[in-house]
Design a protein around this motif. Structure first.
Motif, PDB file in Angstrom:
ATOM      1  N   ALA A  48       0.846  -1.190   0.000  1.00 35.74           N
ATOM      2  CA  ALA A  48       0.000   0.000   0.000  1.00 35.74           C
ATOM      3  C   ALA A  48       0.879   1.236   0.000  1.00 35.74           C
ATOM      4  O   ALA A  48       2.019   1.194   0.451  1.00 35.74           O
ATOM      5  CB  ALA A  48      -0.932   0.018   1.216  1.00 35.74           C
ATOM      6  N   THR A  58      -3.800   0.497  -2.783  1.00 33.71           N
ATOM      7  CA  THR A  58      -3.686  -0.748  -2.029  1.00 33.71           C
ATOM      8  C   THR A  58      -3.663  -1.920  -2.993  1.00 33.71           C
ATOM      9  O   THR A  58      -4.431  -1.959  -3.958  1.00 33.71           O
ATOM     10  CB  THR A  58      -4.867  -0.901  -1.061  1.00 33.71           C
ATOM     11  N   LYS A  63      -6.604  -5.740  -0.371  1.00 34.23           N
ATOM     12  CA  LYS A  63      -7.691  -4.754  -0.379  1.00 34.23           C
ATOM     13  C   LYS A  63      -8.854  -5.249   0.462  1.00 34.23           C
ATOM     14  O   LYS A  63      -9.245  -6.419   0.386  1.00 34.23           O
ATOM     15  CB  LYS A  63      -8.119  -4.490  -1.822  1.00 34.23           C
TER      16      LYS A  63
END
Length: 120
Positions: A48, A58, A63
């Motif tokens: 990220a 991300t 995610k």
């Protein structure tokens, strides 16, 4: 710029950890802040990133589970990791750079890495 990562450790699958990266030195030059990870036998990958303006990016693999954030007053950024999986086991590195780009080559400064181990 010096980066100090902390917060790694051993956690069971499904658990949470928060990593921190504290920056010192010429922090005015930092525009991109990120977290990379490297598992044994694998290449380092971006997890990220966040810009000084707050724009985040991300990786698809994390995610919905991992969140990057920053505290400008403390010159620190964080990686909140929830619902951890054994495949998240890796050494996590914080990194930063003067560019707004999130390419690997744009990260000029690197922390020492902190180990995250997720047991099944």
């Amino acid at each position: 710029v010096q980066l100090q990562a902390s917060g790694g450790g051993l956690v069971q699958a499904g658990g949470s950890l928060r990593l921190s990266c504290a920056a010192s030195g010429s922090i005015f030059s930092i525009n991109i802040m990120g977290w990379y990870r490297q598992a044994p036998g694998k290449e380092r990958e971006l997890v990220a990133s966040i810009t000084s303006g707050g724009r985040t990016n991300t990786a698809d693999s994390v995610k919905g589970r991992f969140t990057i954030s920053r505290d400008g007053a403390k010159n620190t950024w964080y990686l909140q990791m929830n619902s951890l999986k054994p495949e998240d086991t890796a050494v996590y590195y914080c990194a930063s750079g003067p560019s707004f780009s999130s390419r690997f080559s744009d990260y000029t400064y690197w922390g020492q890495g902190t180990l995250v181990t997720v047991s099944s």
